[in-house]
Write a protein that holds these residues in place. Structure first.
Motif, PDB file in Angstrom:
ATOM      1  N   SER A 328       0.814  -1.219   0.000  1.00 57.01           N
ATOM      2  CA  SER A 328       0.000   0.000   0.000  1.00 57.01           C
ATOM      3  C   SER A 328       0.844   1.264   0.000  1.00 57.01           C
ATOM      4  O   SER A 328       0.324   2.366  -0.176  1.00 57.01           O
ATOM      5  CB  SER A 328      -0.904   0.008   1.241  1.00 57.01           C
ATOM      6  OG  SER A 328      -0.112   0.022   2.429  1.00 57.01           O
ATOM      7  N   GLY A 329       2.148   1.122   0.208  1.00 55.17           N
ATOM      8  CA  GLY A 329       3.037   2.276   0.298  1.00 55.17           C
ATOM      9  C   GLY A 329       3.291   2.725   1.720  1.00 55.17           C
ATOM     10  O   GLY A 329       4.144   3.576   1.981  1.00 55.17           O
ATOM     11  N   ILE A 330       2.566   2.150   2.679  1.00 54.00           N
ATOM     12  CA  ILE A 330       2.726   2.482   4.096  1.00 54.00           C
ATOM     13  C   ILE A 330       4.003   1.860   4.634  1.00 54.00           C
ATOM     14  O   ILE A 330       4.375   0.746   4.258  1.00 54.00           O
ATOM     15  CB  ILE A 330       1.510   1.982   4.892  1.00 54.00           C
ATOM     16  CG1 ILE A 330       0.235   2.728   4.477  1.00 54.00           C
ATOM     17  CG2 ILE A 330       1.726   2.122   6.390  1.00 54.00           C
ATOM     18  CD1 ILE A 330      -1.035   2.156   5.077  1.00 54.00           C
ATOM     19  N   LEU A 331       4.689   2.571   5.529  1.00 47.36           N
ATOM     20  CA  LEU A 331       5.882   2.035   6.171  1.00 47.36           C
ATOM     21  C   LEU A 331       5.503   1.264   7.428  1.00 47.36           C
ATOM     22  O   LEU A 331       4.626   1.674   8.192  1.00 47.36           O
ATOM     23  CB  LEU A 331       6.853   3.155   6.527  1.00 47.36           C
ATOM     24  CG  LEU A 331       7.518   3.899   5.365  1.00 47.36           C
ATOM     25  CD1 LEU A 331       8.477   4.950   5.911  1.00 47.36           C
ATOM     26  CD2 LEU A 331       8.241   2.941   4.433  1.00 47.36           C
ATOM     27  N   GLU A 332       6.213   0.151   7.646  1.00 47.58           N
ATOM     28  CA  GLU A 332       5.956  -0.691   8.815  1.00 47.58           C
ATOM     29  C   GLU A 332       7.268  -1.069   9.474  1.00 47.58           C
ATOM     30  O   GLU A 332       8.183  -1.577   8.824  1.00 47.58           O
ATOM     31  CB  GLU A 332       5.196  -1.944   8.390  1.00 47.58           C
ATOM     32  CG  GLU A 332       4.972  -2.946   9.515  1.00 47.58           C
ATOM     33  CD  GLU A 332       4.134  -4.126   9.058  1.00 47.58           C
ATOM     34  OE1 GLU A 332       2.913  -3.918   8.844  1.00 47.58           O
ATOM     35  OE2 GLU A 332       4.681  -5.237   8.890  1.00 47.58           O
ATOM     36  N   ASP A 333       7.375  -0.816  10.771  1.00 48.06           N
ATOM     37  CA  ASP A 333       8.536  -1.245  11.550  1.00 48.06           C
ATOM     38  C   ASP A 333       8.230  -2.640  12.079  1.00 48.06           C
ATOM     39  O   ASP A 333       7.407  -2.815  12.970  1.00 48.06           O
ATOM     40  CB  ASP A 333       8.801  -0.273  12.703  1.00 48.06           C
ATOM     41  CG  ASP A 333      10.111  -0.567  13.423  1.00 48.06           C
ATOM     42  OD1 ASP A 333      10.759  -1.587  13.102  1.00 48.06           O
ATOM     43  OD2 ASP A 333      10.494   0.216  14.317  1.00 48.06           O
ATOM     44  N   GLN A 334       8.891  -3.634  11.505  1.00 47.15           N
ATOM     45  CA  GLN A 334       8.627  -5.017  11.883  1.00 47.15           C
ATOM     46  C   GLN A 334       9.548  -5.416  13.034  1.00 47.15           C
ATOM     47  O   GLN A 334      10.728  -5.696  12.860  1.00 47.15           O
ATOM     48  CB  GLN A 334       8.818  -5.948  10.688  1.00 47.15           C
ATOM     49  CG  GLN A 334       7.773  -5.721   9.598  1.00 47.15           C
ATOM     50  CD  GLN A 334       7.829  -6.751   8.492  1.00 47.15           C
ATOM     51  OE1 GLN A 334       8.841  -7.423   8.280  1.00 47.15           O
ATOM     52  NE2 GLN A 334       6.730  -6.884   7.758  1.00 47.15           N
ATOM     53  N   LEU A 335       8.968  -5.453  14.220  1.00 49.81           N
ATOM     54  CA  LEU A 335       9.706  -5.736  15.439  1.00 49.81           C
ATOM     55  C   LEU A 335       9.950  -7.239  15.597  1.00 49.81           C
ATOM     56  O   LEU A 335       9.176  -8.050  15.089  1.00 49.81           O
ATOM     57  CB  LEU A 335       8.937  -5.204  16.643  1.00 49.81           C
ATOM     58  CG  LEU A 335       8.658  -3.698  16.631  1.00 49.81           C
ATOM     59  CD1 LEU A 335       7.762  -3.305  17.789  1.00 49.81           C
ATOM     60  CD2 LEU A 335       9.964  -2.909  16.695  1.00 49.81           C
ATOM     61  N   PRO A 336      11.016  -7.619  16.301  1.00 56.14           N
ATOM     62  CA  PRO A 336      11.312  -9.045  16.469  1.00 56.14           C
ATOM     63  C   PRO A 336      10.267  -9.742  17.335  1.00 56.14           C
ATOM     64  O   PRO A 336       9.736  -9.170  18.284  1.00 56.14           O
ATOM     65  CB  PRO A 336      12.685  -9.040  17.158  1.00 56.14           C
ATOM     66  CG  PRO A 336      12.793  -7.689  17.804  1.00 56.14           C
ATOM     67  CD  PRO A 336      12.031  -6.749  16.924  1.00 56.14           C
ATOM     68  N   ALA A 337       9.958 -11.003  16.966  1.00 56.62           N
ATOM     69  CA  ALA A 337       8.981 -11.811  17.701  1.00 56.62           C
ATOM     70  C   ALA A 337       9.519 -13.238  17.788  1.00 56.62           C
ATOM     71  O   ALA A 337       9.312 -14.046  16.879  1.00 56.62           O
ATOM     72  CB  ALA A 337       7.622 -11.773  16.996  1.00 56.62           C
ATOM     73  N   PRO A 338      10.212 -13.577  18.871  1.00 53.96           N
ATOM     74  CA  PRO A 338      10.882 -14.883  18.952  1.00 53.96           C
ATOM     75  C   PRO A 338       9.925 -16.032  19.267  1.00 53.96           C
ATOM     76  O   PRO A 338       8.874 -15.847  19.887  1.00 53.96           O
ATOM     77  CB  PRO A 338      11.863 -14.680  20.109  1.00 53.96           C
ATOM     78  CG  PRO A 338      11.213 -13.658  20.983  1.00 53.96           C
ATOM     79  CD  PRO A 338      10.507 -12.724  20.030  1.00 53.96           C
ATOM     80  N   LEU A 339      10.302 -17.224  18.828  1.00 50.87           N
ATOM     81  CA  LEU A 339       9.583 -18.437  19.201  1.00 50.87           C
ATOM     82  C   LEU A 339      10.001 -18.829  20.607  1.00 50.87           C
ATOM     83  O   LEU A 339      11.190 -18.853  20.934  1.00 50.87           O
ATOM     84  CB  LEU A 339       9.915 -19.568  18.224  1.00 50.87           C
ATOM     85  CG  LEU A 339       9.209 -20.903  18.486  1.00 50.87           C
ATOM     86  CD1 LEU A 339       7.729 -20.802  18.121  1.00 50.87           C
ATOM     87  CD2 LEU A 339       9.880 -22.035  17.690  1.00 50.87           C
ATOM     88  N   VAL A 340       9.019 -19.130  21.439  1.00 49.29           N
ATOM     89  CA  VAL A 340       9.276 -19.505  22.830  1.00 49.29           C
ATOM     90  C   VAL A 340       8.855 -20.954  23.037  1.00 49.29           C
ATOM     91  O   VAL A 340       7.719 -21.332  22.733  1.00 49.29           O
ATOM     92  CB  VAL A 340       8.510 -18.596  23.808  1.00 49.29           C
ATOM     93  CG1 VAL A 340       8.809 -18.987  25.255  1.00 49.29           C
ATOM     94  CG2 VAL A 340       8.866 -17.126  23.568  1.00 49.29           C
ATOM     95  N   THR A 341       9.774 -21.768  23.545  1.00 46.00           N
ATOM     96  CA  THR A 341       9.510 -23.168  23.859  1.00 46.00           C
ATOM     97  C   THR A 341       9.973 -23.446  25.288  1.00 46.00           C
ATOM     98  O   THR A 341      10.402 -22.522  26.001  1.00 46.00           O
ATOM     99  CB  THR A 341      10.257 -24.099  22.894  1.00 46.00           C
ATOM    100  OG1 THR A 341      11.668 -23.979  23.142  1.00 46.00           O
ATOM    101  CG2 THR A 341       9.980 -23.733  21.436  1.00 46.00           C
ATOM    102  N   LYS A 342       9.929 -24.690  25.698  1.00 44.87           N
ATOM    103  CA  LYS A 342      10.383 -25.042  27.051  1.00 44.87           C
ATOM    104  C   LYS A 342      11.867 -24.710  27.243  1.00 44.87           C
ATOM    105  O   LYS A 342      12.327 -24.527  28.377  1.00 44.87           O
ATOM    106  CB  LYS A 342      10.143 -26.525  27.333  1.00 44.87           C
ATOM    107  CG  LYS A 342      10.912 -27.464  26.431  1.00 44.87           C
ATOM    108  CD  LYS A 342      10.605 -28.923  26.747  1.00 44.87           C
ATOM    109  CE  LYS A 342      11.404 -29.863  25.831  1.00 44.87           C
ATOM    110  NZ  LYS A 342      11.121 -31.285  26.147  1.00 44.87           N
TER     111      LYS A 342
END
Length: 356
Positions: A328-342
């Motif tokens: 769409s032309g919009i800017l997005e700051d893609q923040l880190p999202a880690p996988l969490v396991t045991k």
């Protein structure tokens, strides 16, 4: 995020104006350095109150975000009004935006309920020269200074990879979000495509649950009656799906701990403390941590920058994320999202372990 039966009717009555492109002319580096562009939204030099509009408060994730807002506003030097809860109603969210604009706010931080319907509110803000930062959900159209969000395609892909590695073949369920939201679409399509490409022996069954816990519970109950051999579940929002999913499995005698015969492998999204507790108990296996703390922090950071007339361009930032330009032309700051396991659930750096 939950929806209602009346949403389509509400959406159809909303009047959408054509976006007029306005704002800064000077594009700046994405690494955190900014300059005054003299934009219309900077009339107050970055001063003035900011309205913060929440999508709902029935999810532990959004409750946590709400708690972070005043702390992050203070740390970023932003003066916010008391947060407003749109209570899962896209039409009410447009009214909330209008009410905040009538109170004279100089900036808005909004978590959109509906990627299309939010355009009407964005148009209202643009006409008044008030910059907007979108958090968690990107609008399909409309002017925003920045979208603060994690990569939701990666959410679906990470869930797919984890389930595929744990389950060689069989049926898996994805409990989807609202497909009126780009988040629901991204997670659903990414999970579906990843399974098809990488794990063809898995059969995906889908529950459209619209971020509604009751809908998720009811449809999961029905699906399990017809498919008692389910081997895996992907919940697209632990904040609204965790409790009803576990309760439904428990009521059917299907809630087995990890390592036990008959255990159903479960992956979630959100990173709330309740998911971490469930991982520790062996009730679920993994979640993708959606950064509620960083959503609040960078929502405040970018709205202050927008009020000062500063802009950004695509590229890596100084806070371990990447700014991208959406179709769409919009800017997005893609923040880190880690996988969490045991293996890393007790990591003190995870925001879900810092909530009191």
């Amino acid at each position: 995020m939950p929806g209602t039966t009346a949403r389509k009717q509400n959406r159809s009555r909303m009047v959408r104006a054509v976006c007029a492109v306005a704002g800064a002319s000077l594009v700046l580096a994405a690494c955190g350095s900014t300059k005054d562009t003299g934009a219309a939204g900077a009339e107050g030099g970055g001063s003035g109150q900011v309205g913060v509009i929440l999508p709902l408060l029935t999810s532990p994730f959004w409750q946590s975000y709400n708690d972070y807002v005043p702390k992050m506003a203070e740390s970023e030097g932003v003066d916010t009004l008391k947060t407003v809860n749109s209570n899962s109603d896209p039409s009410q969210q447009i009214t909330d935006i209008n009410n905040q604009l009538n109170q004279g706010v100089k900036g808005l931080v909004v978590a959109p309920l509906d990627s299309a319907a939010i355009e009407a509110g964005l148009d209202q803000a643009e006409r008044k020269g008030v910059p907007v930062v979108a958090v968690d959900v990107a609008p399909d159209k409309g002017k925003v200074a920045m979208v603060v969000r994690a990569n939701n395609v990666a959410y679906g892909e990470k869930a797919c990879q984890y389930l595929g590695e744990q389950i060689p073949s069989g049926k898996v369920v994805q409990i989807m979000g609202d497909l009126a939201s780009v988040n629901g679409r991204d997670r659903s399509e990414a999970f579906r495509a990843c399974v098809k490409k990488n794990f063809p022996k898995l059969k995906v069954l889908e529950i459209p649950a619209k971020w509604e816990s009751d809908t998720a519970a009811s449809k999961l109950d029905t699906l399990l009656n017809a498919n008692p051999d389910i081997k895996g579940i992907y919940m697209q929002a632990g904040g609204v799906y965790l409790a009803p999913t576990l309760q439904t499995l428990k009521s059917k005698g299907m809630l087995k701990k990890a390592g036990q015969d008959g255990h159903i492998t479960i992956v979630s999204n959100d990173g709330i403390p309740q998911e971490y507790d469930a991982i520790r108990k062996g009730e679920i296996d993994a979640t993708v941590s959606q950064p509620a703390d960083l959503y609040a922090k960078y929502g405040m950071y970018y709205i202050k920058a927008a009020m000062e007339g500063k802009t950004f361009k695509p590229g890596p930032t100084d806070h371990d994320s990447t700014i991208v330009k959406l179709p769409s032309g919009i800017l997005e700051d893609q923040l880190p999202a880690p996988l969490v396991t045991k293996d890393n659930v007790d990591d003190p750096k995870l925001w879900g372990n810092t909530v009191k």
